[in-house]
Design a protein around this motif. Sequence first.
Motif: not given
Length: 225
Positions: A49-61
């Motif tokens: 989850i910590r890794s995922a929350k570092q990502l910029k995914a759809a709409n840069g979020e």
Amino acid sequence: MTTTPRIKICGLKDSTTIEAMEGLPFHEIGFVFAPSKRQVDPETAAGLIRSAKQLKAANGEAPQTVGVFVNPDLNELEHILSKAPLDVVQLHGQETAEFSRLVKSSFPVKVWKVMSIGKDGQSAAERVSPFDGAIDALLIDTAGGGTGQTFDWQVISEYQKAAAAIQVPLYVAGGLNPGNVGELLTGNQVDGIDVSSGVETNGHKDIEKIRLFVGKVIEHEPSTR
């Protein structure tokens, strides 16, 4: 005109693959807590989850994090959520509308309910209407879940109407892959799609297949209804 559906990539188990998803326009990332070859423990999930929350995914979020559970009790959910701060609890068993409401009122999470498509004789409206106010999204999947098999897509429109009646989005799962997701989207209006085994090679998530799948969804022209 329909919009491009939301994309959920499910069954992640390693941070290397998650980090490689940087910049991909997907919306949710799923972690399986139910018994499965994709199951993760709460401590591992916390790091993912910590890794995922570092990502910029759809709409840069950053993507929303989804935990997949089958017939959990509140104690199990409390234990896992205390270690792995999920955004969504996805209920994939025989959970009732009452239990779904209880989860929503007990924890700071959204609740998604999965309904397996089989021959139970009930209409979509009969199955879905009791969950009015109890869930934040409905997901339909092939009976058994995680089978890599599709179901009869002719039922999607019925479930789309039932989901709209209780004002929640409809996600479709079950045997989706880069080769057939375009066909699904050509013939059906859905709010979201969920893929797991269809972006794996030899049982492991394949970043190239993930990129290809997301690309197929994004390049698909929304149909006019």
